[in-house]
Design a protein around this motif. Structure first.
Motif, short mmCIF file in Angstrom:
data_model
loop_
_atom_site.label_atom_id
_atom_site.label_comp_id
_atom_site.label_asym_id
_atom_site.label_seq_id
_atom_site.Cartn_x
_atom_site.Cartn_y
_atom_site.Cartn_z
N ALA A 98 2.04 6.85 -6.57
CA ALA A 98 0.79 7.97 -7.00
C ALA A 98 1.32 9.30 -6.57
O ALA A 98 1.07 10.26 -7.48
N LEU A 99 1.85 9.49 -5.52
CA LEU A 99 2.45 10.92 -5.18
C LEU A 99 3.70 11.31 -6.24
O LEU A 99 3.63 12.61 -6.43
N SER A 100 4.59 10.18 -6.27
CA SER A 100 5.69 10.75 -7.39
C SER A 100 4.99 11.17 -8.90
O SER A 100 5.60 11.93 -9.41
N ASP A 101 3.91 10.66 -9.28
CA ASP A 101 3.35 10.82 -10.50
C ASP A 101 2.80 12.42 -10.41
O ASP A 101 2.41 12.96 -11.68
N GLN A 102 2.35 12.86 -9.17
CA GLN A 102 1.86 14.20 -9.24
C GLN A 102 2.88 15.30 -9.14
O GLN A 102 3.89 15.25 -8.58
N SER A 103 2.69 16.28 -9.85
CA SER A 103 3.44 17.45 -10.20
C SER A 103 3.56 18.35 -8.64
O SER A 103 4.73 18.89 -8.61
N LEU A 104 2.50 18.45 -8.07
CA LEU A 104 2.67 19.07 -6.74
C LEU A 104 2.92 18.23 -5.62
O LEU A 104 2.29 18.59 -4.35
N THR A 105 3.80 17.23 -5.63
CA THR A 105 4.19 16.52 -4.59
C THR A 105 4.97 17.21 -3.43
O THR A 105 6.05 17.90 -3.87
N HIS A 106 4.52 16.96 -2.52
CA HIS A 106 5.36 17.74 -1.11
C HIS A 106 6.52 16.57 -0.83
O HIS A 106 6.16 15.43 -0.64
N SER A 107 7.84 17.06 -1.08
CA SER A 107 8.91 16.23 -0.67
C SER A 107 9.08 15.59 0.60
O SER A 107 9.38 14.45 0.96
N LEU A 108 8.66 16.35 1.69
CA LEU A 108 8.41 16.07 2.97
C LEU A 108 7.56 14.77 3.12
O LEU A 108 7.85 13.75 3.80
N ASP A 131 0.94 -1.21 0.03
CA ASP A 131 -0.03 0.00 -0.01
C ASP A 131 0.85 1.24 -0.13
O ASP A 131 0.50 2.23 -0.77
N LEU A 132 2.13 1.26 0.68
CA LEU A 132 2.83 2.55 0.90
C LEU A 132 3.58 2.71 -0.41
O LEU A 132 3.66 3.64 -0.94
N ASP A 133 3.81 1.63 -1.13
CA ASP A 133 4.44 1.57 -2.54
C ASP A 133 3.58 2.32 -3.49
O ASP A 133 4.21 2.98 -4.16
N GLU A 134 2.41 1.83 -3.33
CA GLU A 134 1.39 2.48 -4.39
C GLU A 134 1.07 3.96 -4.02
O GLU A 134 1.06 4.64 -5.01
N ALA A 135 1.10 4.14 -2.83
CA ALA A 135 1.06 5.82 -2.40
C ALA A 135 2.32 6.70 -2.71
O ALA A 135 1.86 7.48 -3.35
N LEU A 187 6.77 8.79 3.97
CA LEU A 187 6.27 7.52 3.26
C LEU A 187 7.33 6.53 3.01
O LEU A 187 7.31 5.37 3.32
N LYS A 188 8.50 6.94 2.25
CA LYS A 188 9.53 6.10 1.93
C LYS A 188 10.38 5.45 3.19
O LYS A 188 10.63 4.52 3.46
N LYS A 189 10.32 6.39 4.36
CA LYS A 189 10.88 6.06 5.74
C LYS A 189 9.96 5.10 6.26
O LYS A 189 10.63 3.98 6.74
N GLN A 190 8.66 4.96 6.25
CA GLN A 190 7.69 4.03 6.81
C GLN A 190 7.87 2.75 5.96
O GLN A 190 8.01 1.65 6.69
N LYS A 191 8.23 2.91 4.68
CA LYS A 191 8.17 1.64 3.91
C LYS A 191 9.48 1.18 4.00
O LYS A 191 9.58 -0.18 4.37
N LEU A 192 10.57 1.64 4.42
CA LEU A 192 11.81 0.96 5.02
C LEU A 192 11.73 0.44 5.99
O LEU A 192 12.21 -0.75 6.37
N ALA A 193 11.13 0.94 7.08
CA ALA A 193 10.96 0.35 8.50
C ALA A 193 9.78 -0.73 8.31
O ALA A 193 10.36 -2.10 9.10
N LEU A 194 8.78 -0.69 7.47
CA LEU A 194 8.07 -1.95 7.46
C LEU A 194 8.92 -2.96 6.70
O LEU A 194 8.88 -4.22 7.01
N LYS A 195 9.74 -2.76 5.91
CA LYS A 195 10.82 -3.85 5.05
C LYS A 195 11.47 -4.48 6.17
O LYS A 195 11.73 -5.72 6.21
#
Length: 72
Positions: free
Chosen positions: A33-43, A26-30, A48-56
């Motif tokens: 999806a955020l990466s595809d948007q031009s108005l992505t908040h890098s924070l 689910d985090l990977d999909e989120a 989300l990437k940090k949460q994904k690594l913790a889950l891994k």
């Protein structure tokens, strides 16, 4: 007769592992999806990437716990 069944440690760990894998997907999909948007908040993306690594890491620990040690 009471057919009460308690889950073993391995059954609990396998169930938790399935939940963690689903959360990771689910985090990977989120993130995608955020990466595809031009108005992505890098924070937000970083969080989300940090949460994904913790889950891994948690998934890897559970997999190690469920995999028996083989003495060669």
């Amino acid at each position: 007769m009471n057919a009460h069944h308690e889950m073993s440690h391995d059954e609990i760990a396998r169930t938790r592992l399935a939940v963690l894998r689903r959360e990771h997907r689910d985090l990977d999909e989120a993130i995608a999806a955020l990466s595809d948007q031009s108005l992505t908040h890098s924070l937000t993306l970083q969080r989300l990437k940090k949460q994904k690594l913790a889950l891994k890491d948690r998934i890897a620990r559970l997999e190690d716990e469920l995999t028996p040690d083989i003495i060669a």
